[in-house]
Design a protein around this motif. Structure first.
Motif, PDB file in Angstrom:
ATOM      1  N   THR A 104       3.415  10.055   0.664  1.00  0.00           N
ATOM      2  CA  THR A 104       4.270   9.088   1.370  1.00  0.00           C
ATOM      3  C   THR A 104       4.947   9.756   2.567  1.00  0.00           C
ATOM      4  O   THR A 104       5.713   9.117   3.277  1.00  0.00           O
ATOM      5  CB  THR A 104       5.363   8.525   0.443  1.00  0.00           C
ATOM      6  OG1 THR A 104       6.216   9.598   0.021  1.00  0.00           O
ATOM      7  CG2 THR A 104       4.764   7.844  -0.769  1.00  0.00           C
ATOM      8  N   PRO A 131       1.042   4.581  -5.931  1.00  0.00           N
ATOM      9  CA  PRO A 131       1.953   3.707  -5.187  1.00  0.00           C
ATOM     10  C   PRO A 131       3.396   4.145  -5.353  1.00  0.00           C
ATOM     11  O   PRO A 131       3.849   4.448  -6.456  1.00  0.00           O
ATOM     12  CB  PRO A 131       1.713   2.327  -5.820  1.00  0.00           C
ATOM     13  CG  PRO A 131       0.347   2.400  -6.387  1.00  0.00           C
ATOM     14  CD  PRO A 131       0.174   3.813  -6.853  1.00  0.00           C
ATOM     15  N   PHE A 148       7.672   3.737   0.648  1.00  0.00           N
ATOM     16  CA  PHE A 148       7.600   4.588   1.841  1.00  0.00           C
ATOM     17  C   PHE A 148       8.043   3.781   3.056  1.00  0.00           C
ATOM     18  O   PHE A 148       8.069   2.547   3.034  1.00  0.00           O
ATOM     19  CB  PHE A 148       6.189   5.147   2.052  1.00  0.00           C
ATOM     20  CG  PHE A 148       5.148   4.138   2.472  1.00  0.00           C
ATOM     21  CD1 PHE A 148       4.850   3.930   3.818  1.00  0.00           C
ATOM     22  CD2 PHE A 148       4.439   3.403   1.521  1.00  0.00           C
ATOM     23  CE1 PHE A 148       3.884   3.011   4.206  1.00  0.00           C
ATOM     24  CE2 PHE A 148       3.475   2.472   1.897  1.00  0.00           C
ATOM     25  CZ  PHE A 148       3.197   2.284   3.238  1.00  0.00           C
ATOM     26  N   THR A 204       6.825  -0.378  -3.982  1.00  0.00           N
ATOM     27  CA  THR A 204       5.686   0.044  -4.801  1.00  0.00           C
ATOM     28  C   THR A 204       4.678  -1.069  -5.008  1.00  0.00           C
ATOM     29  O   THR A 204       3.464  -0.817  -5.103  1.00  0.00           O
ATOM     30  CB  THR A 204       6.194   0.547  -6.162  1.00  0.00           C
ATOM     31  OG1 THR A 204       7.126   1.617  -5.939  1.00  0.00           O
ATOM     32  CG2 THR A 204       5.062   1.065  -7.030  1.00  0.00           C
ATOM     33  N   HIS A 230       1.255  -2.046  -2.333  1.00  0.00           N
ATOM     34  CA  HIS A 230       0.009  -1.326  -2.122  1.00  0.00           C
ATOM     35  C   HIS A 230      -0.493  -0.762  -3.448  1.00  0.00           C
ATOM     36  O   HIS A 230       0.242  -0.722  -4.439  1.00  0.00           O
ATOM     37  CB  HIS A 230       0.191  -0.213  -1.088  1.00  0.00           C
ATOM     38  CG  HIS A 230       1.329   0.721  -1.378  1.00  0.00           C
ATOM     39  ND1 HIS A 230       2.653   0.349  -1.264  1.00  0.00           N
ATOM     40  CD2 HIS A 230       1.343   2.009  -1.817  1.00  0.00           C
ATOM     41  CE1 HIS A 230       3.434   1.376  -1.597  1.00  0.00           C
ATOM     42  NE2 HIS A 230       2.668   2.378  -1.946  1.00  0.00           N
ATOM     43  N   ASN A 259      -1.540   5.461  -2.122  1.00  0.00           N
ATOM     44  CA  ASN A 259      -1.035   6.065  -0.888  1.00  0.00           C
ATOM     45  C   ASN A 259      -1.990   7.157  -0.430  1.00  0.00           C
ATOM     46  O   ASN A 259      -2.480   7.950  -1.253  1.00  0.00           O
ATOM     47  CB  ASN A 259       0.365   6.655  -1.092  1.00  0.00           C
ATOM     48  CG  ASN A 259       1.459   5.625  -0.888  1.00  0.00           C
ATOM     49  OD1 ASN A 259       1.455   4.909   0.108  1.00  0.00           O
ATOM     50  ND2 ASN A 259       2.389   5.536  -1.828  1.00  0.00           N
ATOM     51  N   ARG A 291      -2.738  10.058   2.831  1.00  0.00           N
ATOM     52  CA  ARG A 291      -2.459  10.753   4.087  1.00  0.00           C
ATOM     53  C   ARG A 291      -3.700  11.572   4.396  1.00  0.00           C
ATOM     54  O   ARG A 291      -4.111  12.407   3.605  1.00  0.00           O
ATOM     55  CB  ARG A 291      -1.215  11.645   3.986  1.00  0.00           C
ATOM     56  CG  ARG A 291       0.090  10.887   3.695  1.00  0.00           C
ATOM     57  CD  ARG A 291       0.466   9.974   4.837  1.00  0.00           C
ATOM     58  NE  ARG A 291       1.746   9.289   4.654  1.00  0.00           N
ATOM     59  CZ  ARG A 291       1.880   8.075   4.133  1.00  0.00           C
ATOM     60  NH1 ARG A 291       0.796   7.410   3.726  1.00  0.00           N
ATOM     61  NH2 ARG A 291       3.065   7.509   4.021  1.00  0.00           N
ATOM     62  N   GLY A 312      -1.792   2.224   1.229  1.00  0.00           N
ATOM     63  CA  GLY A 312      -0.558   2.617   1.886  1.00  0.00           C
ATOM     64  C   GLY A 312      -0.822   3.824   2.769  1.00  0.00           C
ATOM     65  O   GLY A 312      -1.373   4.829   2.324  1.00  0.00           O
ATOM     66  N   ASN A 313      -0.446   3.715   4.039  1.00  0.00           N
ATOM     67  CA  ASN A 313      -0.712   4.785   5.001  1.00  0.00           C
ATOM     68  C   ASN A 313       0.474   4.889   5.950  1.00  0.00           C
ATOM     69  O   ASN A 313       1.386   4.051   5.901  1.00  0.00           O
ATOM     70  CB  ASN A 313      -2.022   4.511   5.738  1.00  0.00           C
ATOM     71  CG  ASN A 313      -1.964   3.276   6.605  1.00  0.00           C
ATOM     72  OD1 ASN A 313      -1.491   3.313   7.735  1.00  0.00           O
ATOM     73  ND2 ASN A 313      -2.425   2.131   6.068  1.00  0.00           N
TER      74      ASN A 313
END
Length: 385
Positions: A221, A270, A273, A283, A286, A289, A291, A334-335
């Protein structure tokens, strides 16, 4: 004084990336001359990392070139070649595809008259020469012109636009020839100066090495700039990435691994963020998560080919992605820029997984058109000093 040469080009945003887009017919045939042109146009190499003397923006997502031309594949309407231009070195890398810029290829082909548009919606089969694979681009056309205005929003782009549907057909083995290059959904790598790391190495649309964020004391996150500034972390992840390249058969030694591929992504469950635009996501918004690192920096969103690889990975039991994702259907990623919906169709036969398709949606816009200016000496077979 020798006047600069002029080459027709357009400047496009495709998804969360930007690129200078060329009609291949306007470029010299010599690959070495083409690469010199691309580096000059983008302003690379730049030891300051800003590409001020070119069209690049100092990040991998905005230092790109796209070539669109007549098809060389019998089942395609046009060819699409992607070139990643390094910021700090004289490198034009053809080793990966760009899913984000894929959204601009069809509209550019229509604008250039390379294909005939169908009023209402146009569907084009596009051959990506980097991977040898076909994808279908489905976009709106009005009065013979690609539609850009609309109410569809994607994470990382402030303005809404007209939705472009992208269906990547048989995306498995895009670079390595196999969906699971090691034959396993999850492997253990022994990486010097890092230790033992669980990794899922999946090649769908682009090859990605997935690792658990918690193995590096992370949650996936974190802000990309914060991660980039952690030099020890970046060095560790790059060592894992290079060892994954060897395990996937993409390099004989870690030192020979290409900068562009495989990508490496940290995967987290999740969790709340805050996106780069200041929006907060809870939470429930999404299913996973992510990256992801692209060309040495954490991506400010997520590469689109990487997102499709995530969607496929979520449907392979036992993978790092499937272990973490809270959905077995459509996936919400989630990004750093928000939440991106993706989906994939994965089948299995006799224990072998097959990625039938991966689907996502983008927007695109033609930002500028005209000519790029090139020193005439760059067009010669031998560069004039």
């Amino acid at each position: 004084m020798t006047r600069p040469a002029r080459i027709r080009a357009a400047f496009y945003r495709g998804g969360t990336s930007k690129a200078v887009v060329f009609n291949g017919a306007d470029l010299p045939a010599d690959p070495a001359i083409r690469n010199r042109i691309f580096l000059h146009v983008m302003g690379s190499p730049d030891r300051y990392g800003r590409q001020l003397d070119g069209m690049g923006g100092g990040l991998s997502s905005v230092s790109k070139v796209v070539i669109v031309e007549a098809p060389t594949h019998p089942d395609a309407d046009v060819d699409y070649t992607f070139v990643q231009i390094a910021v700090n070195e004289a490198l034009a890398d053809y080793g990966s595809a760009c899913g984000n810029m894929s959204s601009a290829v069809g509209p550019f082909a229509v604008e250039e008259g390379l294909v005939s548009a169908t009023e209402g919606r146009t569907k084009l089969r596009i051959h990506n020469t980097n991977t040898g694979q076909i994808y279908v681009s489905d976009f709106a056309v009005q009065d013979g012109v690609p539609v850009e205005d609309g109410d569809f929003e994607i994470p990382g782009v402030t303005q809404t636009g007209a939705q472009v549907r992208l269906d990547f057909l048989d995306p498995g083995g895009a670079i390595t020839g196999t969906l699971l290059p090691t034959g396993h959904a999850r492997d253990t790598l022994h990486v010097p100066d890092v230790g033992t790391v669980e990794v899922s190495m999946i090649d769908a649309a682009n090859p990605v090495a997935f690792v658990h964020a918690e193995a590096f004391g992370l949650t996936a996150t974190e802000n990309p700039a914060t991660l980039d500034a952690n030099t020890d972390l970046m060095a560790q992840l790059d060592k894992v990435r290079k060892h994954a390249a060897v395990a996937m058969g993409m390099a004989a030694t870690p030192e020979q691994a290409k900068a562009s591929n495989p990508k490496i992504a940290i995967v987290g469950a999740p969790a709340p963020f805050t996106a780069l635009d200041g929006r907060s996501y809870d939470t429930s918004s999404h299913d996973i998560n992510i990256r992801m690192i692209s060309m040495g920096n954490f991506h400010r969103a997520v590469t689109l080919t990487g997102a499709m690889c995530i969607a496929v990975g979520a449907k392979i039991p036992g993978s790092v992605v499937a272990q973490t994702a809270k959905s077995q259907g459509s996936l919400r990623i989630g990004n750093p820029s928000g939440v991106l919906p993706v989906d994939a169709n994965v089948s299995t036969k006799n224990g072998t997984y097959h990625a039938r398709s991966a689907t996502t949606f983008r927007t695109q816009r033609r930002l500028m058109e005209g000519n790029v200016l090139i020193p005439a000496g760059l067009l010669q077979a031998k560069v004039t000093q």
